[in-house]
Design a protein around this motif. Sequence first.
Motif, short mmCIF file in Angstrom:
data_model
loop_
_atom_site.label_atom_id
_atom_site.label_comp_id
_atom_site.label_asym_id
_atom_site.label_seq_id
_atom_site.Cartn_x
_atom_site.Cartn_y
_atom_site.Cartn_z
N PHE A 5 -20.83 -43.57 -24.86
CA PHE A 5 -20.87 -44.47 -26.13
C PHE A 5 -21.58 -45.36 -25.39
O PHE A 5 -22.90 -45.68 -26.67
N TYR A 56 -16.86 -43.56 -22.09
CA TYR A 56 -17.06 -45.01 -22.73
C TYR A 56 -18.57 -44.78 -22.24
O TYR A 56 -19.71 -45.79 -22.78
N TRP A 59 -25.23 -43.92 -25.94
CA TRP A 59 -25.72 -43.54 -27.16
C TRP A 59 -25.96 -44.90 -28.24
O TRP A 59 -26.99 -44.61 -29.59
N GLN A 60 -25.65 -45.99 -28.15
CA GLN A 60 -25.84 -47.42 -28.44
C GLN A 60 -27.22 -47.60 -28.08
O GLN A 60 -27.78 -48.60 -28.44
#
Lengths: 280, 325
Positions: A208, A205, A211-212
């Motif tokens: 993630f 998470y 990466w966003q």
Amino acid sequence: MSATIARRRATRQAGVYVAAAALAVFVLGPIFWLVTTSLKPRSEVFASPPKFLPTELTFANYADVLTPDTLQFFANSVIVCLGTTVMCLAFSLLACFTLTRTGTRGRKPILVGVLVSQLLPQAVLLVPLYRAADTLGLLNSRFGLMVAFMTFTLPVAIWLLRGFLMAIPLELEEAARLDGLSEFGAYWRVIVPLAKPGVAAVGIYVFFMAWQDFMYSLVFLTDASKRTLPLGVLALIGSHTIEWGQLMAVSALLLVPILLVFTFAQRYFIAGLTAGAVKG
Amino acid sequence: MPPTVRNADVSISVAERLAPGEAPDQAVAREKRRHHRQTALRVLCIVPPIALLGALVVYPLANAVYLSFTKSSFINPDPDWAGLANYQAILTSDTFLTVLKNSLIWTVAVVAAQFVLGLASAILLSQKFKGRLVLRSMVILPWIMPGVIAGVLWKLLYDPYLGPVNAVAGGLGLVDGNPAWLGQASTALAAVIIAAIWKGFPLSTIMYMASYQGVPNELREAARSDGANAWQVFLHVTLPAMAPTIRTTVLLTTVWTFNYFDLVYVMTAGGPGTSTEIFPTYIYREAFQNVRYGVAGAYGVISVVLLSIFTVVYLRQLNKSGGLD
């Protein structure tokens, strides 16, 4: 009588299929457009009215964008996001040792602080962080960006990890203590290994979330060689014409790691996601 | 979550077992030393993460408040004390009203639509039909996509000449010519809102799907056998059972939407004019394009104050449900 019921059931079932089709078009339509545009030859990308189905498929856009620069951006993104994940897990494992002891005084205010920092508008923190990073020479540095990413990943990671660790039955820790392990030893050698799937979920998470990111990269990285992939995407938007085919090809590249993570670790991913939001 | 107690209680049972040839008071002293060491270790473990969060969150927040009382400019970027001048200027400016209005419309519309769409799709995906497993795993795609991609993708979809939006709307006879949805102040905000709904609703879907399937079927059966129709069952049984999840999800999506920067920045950068300017994008513009850190700070402080209402509600709810124990 049974004919009416059967007919009603058939109508209902038809309604379900219509709704499912509508949902599929709404969700997948834009993604279909992304993929097909990246595979269209330039002449078809710039056709007006647009062609819904490309008449020929080509990887020319991918070949055009797979330059050393793009690969460098991609590598930068991977390094920064992995680094953030490792640092974030280390700090949150440390914090959670204390935060899972319910006997500790002052635990509640810390938890509240962790939660509140997760809800703050990042834009507010941006200016002071930018100025501080400037003073410390951490602008245009991958390490600087990793530290900046901890602003929004660390509170979430601490919160999620604590939930997973608290779910391990207390008896297991007591048993470890009676076997002669210290309090920290029991935590590190018994509780954390048992919560491995949870730790994995948190790590995924965090990756993630990192990466966003777009905003911190936009502000912290101005040097072209340090750019991450989201900035590479933005750089393709010229002031006059936008090479949509190339832009969609880079976007597809930016999606690949997230899709891989999602495909191979969907269970962990959903676990992190739902635990993060609702169990709070 | 069951209440668990992880503390020094365990060591008491250890103290009761004397080491060979040890007097009881020696054992107590040994345990005391152990206890002190234990406390020290707990403190030692929490200090680095909290210090880091202090440097990354508390310091910037305090600094933003300080900056909001200063003035700086592109030519003179070092902040000078200016008292309440920024707040006075902001609270009487039209731009502030626009940003506030846009932020409210943006947040309310996106959150409301994500709630309705998330709930509807969650119920749909809990029905039995062919292909539902595929659709279930695909529905999350917009949410896992980085915001910058969603932004450029929707920019293309809305492109007056190359995008499918005008092609479809024109084909259905809904529009004349090739309107630039993102290029005109009257439609830009609505266009960005639709993109944000698409990007964010899958999270609500996942949350509500788990919650919907957690409602015991016996409850629904019982209501049905009492003569309730499908709508009544939904309204009086399913919805109340899902209420805690709905409350939390709506609160969190509200905060996230209010703070969301990427999509608007990539699609319109707040324009045309200030027609899609919301708090995060306007803070960015003031700080990094106009180099007016003070004004940016003041906008930031105002947005924190607005958000704190939701934060307090969220914390209270969490505390009530025992999430902070």
